[in-house]
Design a protein around this motif. Structure first.
Motif, short mmCIF file in Angstrom:
data_model
loop_
_atom_site.label_atom_id
_atom_site.label_comp_id
_atom_site.label_asym_id
_atom_site.label_seq_id
_atom_site.Cartn_x
_atom_site.Cartn_y
_atom_site.Cartn_z
N GLU A 83 -4.02 18.51 10.71
CA GLU A 83 -3.43 18.32 12.04
C GLU A 83 -2.00 17.79 11.94
O GLU A 83 -1.09 18.30 12.59
CB GLU A 83 -4.29 17.36 12.85
N GLU A 84 -1.79 16.79 11.09
CA GLU A 84 -0.45 16.23 10.92
C GLU A 84 0.51 17.27 10.35
O GLU A 84 1.66 17.39 10.79
CB GLU A 84 -0.50 15.01 10.01
N ALA A 85 0.04 18.04 9.38
CA ALA A 85 0.90 19.07 8.77
C ALA A 85 1.25 20.15 9.78
O ALA A 85 2.39 20.60 9.83
CB ALA A 85 0.21 19.68 7.55
N CYS A 86 0.29 20.55 10.61
CA CYS A 86 0.57 21.59 11.61
C CYS A 86 1.67 21.15 12.56
O CYS A 86 2.57 21.93 12.88
CB CYS A 86 -0.70 21.94 12.38
N GLU A 87 1.61 19.92 13.01
CA GLU A 87 2.64 19.45 13.94
C GLU A 87 4.00 19.39 13.24
O GLU A 87 5.01 19.83 13.79
CB GLU A 87 2.29 18.07 14.49
N ARG A 88 4.03 18.87 12.04
CA ARG A 88 5.29 18.77 11.30
C ARG A 88 5.85 20.16 11.00
O ARG A 88 7.05 20.40 11.10
CB ARG A 88 5.03 17.99 10.01
N LEU A 89 4.98 21.09 10.62
CA LEU A 89 5.43 22.44 10.29
C LEU A 89 5.88 23.21 11.52
O LEU A 89 6.86 23.94 11.47
CB LEU A 89 4.31 23.20 9.56
N LEU A 90 5.18 23.05 12.64
CA LEU A 90 5.56 23.75 13.87
C LEU A 90 6.93 23.29 14.36
O LEU A 90 7.65 24.05 15.02
CB LEU A 90 4.49 23.55 14.94
N ALA A 91 7.33 22.09 14.00
CA ALA A 91 8.65 21.60 14.37
C ALA A 91 9.76 22.38 13.68
O ALA A 91 10.90 22.42 14.17
CB ALA A 91 8.77 20.11 14.05
N GLU A 92 9.45 23.04 12.55
CA GLU A 92 10.46 23.81 11.81
C GLU A 92 11.02 24.98 12.64
O GLU A 92 12.22 25.08 12.83
CB GLU A 92 9.89 24.30 10.48
N PRO A 93 10.18 25.89 13.14
CA PRO A 93 10.74 26.98 13.96
C PRO A 93 11.32 26.48 15.28
O PRO A 93 12.22 27.10 15.84
CB PRO A 93 9.57 27.94 14.18
#
Length: 145
Positions: A83-93
């Motif tokens: 969950e934490e990784a998804c939020e951090r990664l979605l911030a990239e695009p």
């Protein structure tokens, strides 16, 4: 947690996370913008060539995202991980789209609550139903510039 560009050497680890063939993930790394989130305790300078995965170890990767830009919209093509990784990664695009004054779209299937939570926490709004993938419905989330 460190976020970095994915490398071809990550293909086996990505395949393990996505439950996809390694060749498919290797092509993804070449064809799209792909970022990975890795455990912050991992030494980025360590030699991973001796790993059984012939590259990065799935134990070190917390998730990944792939995306591309077309017609004023950044499309998230794959997102998986904690969950934490998804939020951090979605911030990239999202950061990329903000710089380019573009919208961002992500399709979320019902069983991926962590991705839906990440999208909502970043300001995405439900934008109707998305296409069906392998018979499963999706919900389209969109973030306008």
């Amino acid at each position: 947690m460190n976020v970095r560009d994915a490398l071809e050497a990550d293909a086996d680890a990505l395949a393990s996370i996505a439950d996809s063939p390694t060749d498919v993930m290797r092509n993804l790394v070449h064809d799209r913008t792909v970022r990975v989130a890795e455990d912050g305790t991992h030494d980025p300078n360590a030699d991973v060539a001796g790993s059984q995965y012939n590259g990065s170890d799935p134990e070190d990767l917390l998730g990944f995202i792939s995306f591309d830009a077309r017609a004023n919209t950044v499309h998230v093509t794959q997102l998986d991980g904690t969950e934490e990784a998804c939020e951090r990664l979605l911030a990239e695009p999202v950061r990329f789209a903000e710089r380019e004054s573009m919208a961002v779209e992500v399709l979320v299937s019902p069983e991926t609550e962590s991705i839906e939570d990440a999208a909502e926490s970043l300001g995405f709004e439900r934008h109707g139903r998305g296409p069906r993938f392998e018979g499963s419905p999706t919900v389209r989330f969109r973030l306008e510039p």
